[in-house]
Design a protein around this motif. Sequence first.
Motif, PDB file in Angstrom:
ATOM      1  N   LEU A   1      53.653  79.950  86.118  1.00 28.56           N
ATOM      2  CA  LEU A   1      53.264  78.740  86.837  1.00 28.56           C
ATOM      3  C   LEU A   1      54.524  78.230  87.529  1.00 28.56           C
ATOM      4  N   ASP A   2      54.548  78.281  88.858  1.00 23.63           N
ATOM      5  CA  ASP A   2      55.779  78.075  89.605  1.00 23.63           C
ATOM      6  C   ASP A   2      55.677  76.841  90.494  1.00 23.63           C
ATOM      7  N   GLY A   3      56.033  75.717  89.927  1.00 29.11           N
ATOM      8  CA  GLY A   3      56.115  74.463  90.678  1.00 29.11           C
ATOM      9  C   GLY A   3      57.032  73.526  89.928  1.00 29.11           C
ATOM     10  N   PRO A   4      58.289  73.936  89.710  1.00 36.17           N
ATOM     11  CA  PRO A   4      59.176  73.194  88.805  1.00 36.17           C
ATOM     12  C   PRO A   4      59.458  71.767  89.228  1.00 36.17           C
ATOM     13  N   THR A   5      59.399  71.478  90.519  1.00 35.00           N
ATOM     14  CA  THR A   5      59.664  70.098  90.943  1.00 35.00           C
ATOM     15  C   THR A   5      58.555  69.157  90.498  1.00 35.00           C
ATOM     16  N   ARG A   6      57.374  69.701  90.202  1.00 33.38           N
ATOM     17  CA  ARG A   6      56.256  68.899  89.694  1.00 33.38           C
ATOM     18  C   ARG A   6      55.944  69.268  88.242  1.00 33.38           C
ATOM     19  N   LEU A   7      56.917  69.894  87.571  1.00 29.74           N
ATOM     20  CA  LEU A   7      56.748  70.326  86.178  1.00 29.74           C
ATOM     21  C   LEU A   7      55.508  71.198  86.023  1.00 29.74           C
ATOM     22  N   ASN A   8      55.246  72.007  87.061  1.00 23.19           N
ATOM     23  CA  ASN A   8      54.160  72.997  87.043  1.00 23.19           C
ATOM     24  C   ASN A   8      52.781  72.375  86.827  1.00 23.19           C
ATOM     25  N   ALA A   9      52.584  71.180  87.348  1.00 23.84           N
ATOM     26  CA  ALA A   9      51.277  70.525  87.252  1.00 23.84           C
ATOM     27  C   ALA A   9      50.217  71.372  87.963  1.00 23.84           C
ATOM     28  N   LEU A  10      48.999  71.313  87.442  1.00 26.11           N
ATOM     29  CA  LEU A  10      47.929  72.199  87.909  1.00 26.11           C
ATOM     30  C   LEU A  10      46.975  71.466  88.846  1.00 26.11           C
ATOM     31  N   SER A  11      46.826  72.003  90.043  1.00 30.02           N
ATOM     32  CA  SER A  11      45.834  71.527  91.001  1.00 30.02           C
ATOM     33  C   SER A  11      44.614  72.446  90.945  1.00 30.02           C
ATOM     34  N   GLY A  12      43.590  72.104  91.692  1.00 29.86           N
ATOM     35  CA  GLY A  12      42.418  72.968  91.746  1.00 29.86           C
ATOM     36  C   GLY A  12      42.745  74.352  92.253  1.00 29.86           C
ATOM     37  N   SER A  13      43.583  74.427  93.284  1.00 28.58           N
ATOM     38  CA  SER A  13      43.935  75.735  93.834  1.00 28.58           C
ATOM     39  C   SER A  13      44.759  76.544  92.839  1.00 28.58           C
ATOM     40  N   THR A  14      45.623  75.877  92.080  1.00 26.74           N
ATOM     41  CA  THR A  14      46.412  76.578  91.069  1.00 26.74           C
ATOM     42  C   THR A  14      45.510  77.136  89.973  1.00 26.74           C
ATOM     43  N   LEU A  15      44.547  76.365  89.558  1.00 26.33           N
ATOM     44  CA  LEU A  15      43.633  76.815  88.502  1.00 26.33           C
ATOM     45  C   LEU A  15      42.812  78.012  88.958  1.00 26.33           C
ATOM     46  N   ARG A  16      42.380  77.997  90.216  1.00 25.26           N
ATOM     47  CA  ARG A  16      41.644  79.153  90.743  1.00 25.26           C
ATOM     48  C   ARG A  16      42.548  80.380  90.822  1.00 25.26           C
ATOM     49  N   ALA A  17      43.801  80.163  91.228  1.00 26.73           N
ATOM     50  CA  ALA A  17      44.748  81.276  91.297  1.00 26.73           C
ATOM     51  C   ALA A  17      45.052  81.827  89.911  1.00 26.73           C
ATOM     52  N   LEU A  18      45.097  80.958  88.912  1.00 33.53           N
ATOM     53  CA  LEU A  18      45.328  81.420  87.543  1.00 33.53           C
ATOM     54  C   LEU A  18      44.166  82.279  87.071  1.00 33.53           C
ATOM     55  N   GLY A  19      42.943  81.870  87.372  1.00 40.73           N
ATOM     56  CA  GLY A  19      41.786  82.701  87.035  1.00 40.73           C
ATOM     57  C   GLY A  19      41.840  84.053  87.727  1.00 40.73           C
ATOM     58  N   ALA A  20      42.254  84.073  88.986  1.00 45.86           N
ATOM     59  CA  ALA A  20      42.378  85.338  89.716  1.00 45.86           C
ATOM     60  C   ALA A  20      43.443  86.222  89.078  1.00 45.86           C
ATOM     61  N   ALA A  21      44.539  85.628  88.620  1.00 42.61           N
ATOM     62  CA  ALA A  21      45.589  86.395  87.946  1.00 42.61           C
ATOM     63  C   ALA A  21      45.061  86.992  86.647  1.00 42.61           C
ATOM     64  N   TYR A  22      44.271  86.234  85.915  1.00 43.25           N
ATOM     65  CA  TYR A  22      43.668  86.763  84.689  1.00 43.25           C
ATOM     66  C   TYR A  22      42.749  87.940  84.993  1.00 43.25           C
ATOM     67  N   ARG A  23      41.937  87.816  86.030  1.00 42.44           N
ATOM     68  CA  ARG A  23      41.029  88.915  86.385  1.00 42.44           C
ATOM     69  C   ARG A  23      41.815  90.159  86.760  1.00 42.44           C
ATOM     70  N   ARG A  24      42.896  89.977  87.511  1.00 40.41           N
ATOM     71  CA  ARG A  24      43.737  91.120  87.879  1.00 40.41           C
ATOM     72  C   ARG A  24      44.286  91.809  86.633  1.00 40.41           C
ATOM     73  N   CYS A  25      44.801  91.020  85.695  1.00 40.74           N
ATOM     74  CA  CYS A  25      45.372  91.606  84.480  1.00 40.74           C
ATOM     75  C   CYS A  25      44.298  92.275  83.618  1.00 40.74           C
ATOM     76  N   ASP A  26      43.113  91.721  83.607  1.00 43.76           N
ATOM     77  CA  ASP A  26      42.028  92.293  82.809  1.00 43.76           C
ATOM     78  C   ASP A  26      41.608  93.655  83.330  1.00 43.76           C
ATOM     79  N   THR A  27      41.565  93.824  84.640  1.00 45.85           N
ATOM     80  CA  THR A  27      41.028  95.057  85.223  1.00 45.85           C
ATOM     81  C   THR A  27      42.096  96.100  85.536  1.00 45.85           C
ATOM     82  N   ASP A  28      43.355  95.709  85.534  1.00 42.37           N
ATOM     83  CA  ASP A  28      44.439  96.643  85.868  1.00 42.37           C
ATOM     84  C   ASP A  28      44.829  97.414  84.612  1.00 42.37           C
ATOM     85  N   ASP A  29      44.535  98.715  84.587  1.00 39.73           N
ATOM     86  CA  ASP A  29      44.825  99.524  83.402  1.00 39.73           C
ATOM     87  C   ASP A  29      46.315  99.701  83.160  1.00 39.73           C
ATOM     88  N   ALA A  30      47.134  99.424  84.167  1.00 36.44           N
ATOM     89  CA  ALA A  30      48.581  99.498  83.973  1.00 36.44           C
ATOM     90  C   ALA A  30      49.106  98.342  83.135  1.00 36.44           C
TER      91      ALA A  30
END
Length: 263
Positions: A18-47
């Motif tokens: 979570l990369d927003g250190p000036t805001r102490l990595n506070a979560l917006s709607g777009s950040t939360l959606r991006a976090l879900g996308a990152a989880y999906r990538r990690c779930d499906t990537d066999d590497a």
Amino acid sequence: MTEVRVDVDSTGVAVITLDGPTRLNALSGSTLRALGAAYRRCDTDDAVRAVVLTGAGRAFCAGADLSAQAGAFDAPKGDFTASPVQPPAWRVRKLMIAAMNGHAIGIGLTVALQCDVRFVAEDAKLAVPQVRRGMIGDCQSHYTLRRAVGLAVAAELLLTGRTLTGREAADRGIAGRALPAPDVLPAALALARDTAAEANPASVALSKRLLWSDLDADAVERAETQAHLALLGTDDAAEGAAAWRERRSPRWSSKAGDHVDPA
């Protein structure tokens, strides 16, 4: 806005930051959606064999970004969900470690509670303070926290909204280890890399699904039996025994999604 970075190293460990250190990595709607996308990538990537979630700078996550720019998670009331990270970490078929390198407040803590393992900075401040803001805990925290520490401790945190330190969180079972802040991410990476090298991906996926299920003892027995039958006789079952006898790291051929979900 806080961005989400995903870096996969040569050992098969993905680090989600979570990369927003000036805001102490506070979560917006777009950040939360991006976090879900990152989880999906990690779930499906066999590497990817294991995942570490951490924060940039001195905080893990200070909670929801309530600035005007964040738009209060930019969702109309009819479309709002209290669990905006989809899938949750407990549905990712890999080991998920929260490296809580600093303060984790509100949704910053409840997101971490969805991970399998939590390491925390001993001087970090942790809280689910929503009852003190006229709301209640989110991200299924009434499920994850109660499962992790039982009703009494979960009630104390969720109904009072009080703040505790990372050291107290570890003492109460909310985190597995409390460490000096600079040691949190290295410790998480060490566990992730060891798991990536030594643990069978299919076995981790099957075991994790059972750990997070609500099956009773008899149903767990049936699901464990189903999982054993799926794994017995496979190349990896032979490889695991051979690696142990030969005192070397195993060379797994299976993937997280290779076997039918036992739960």
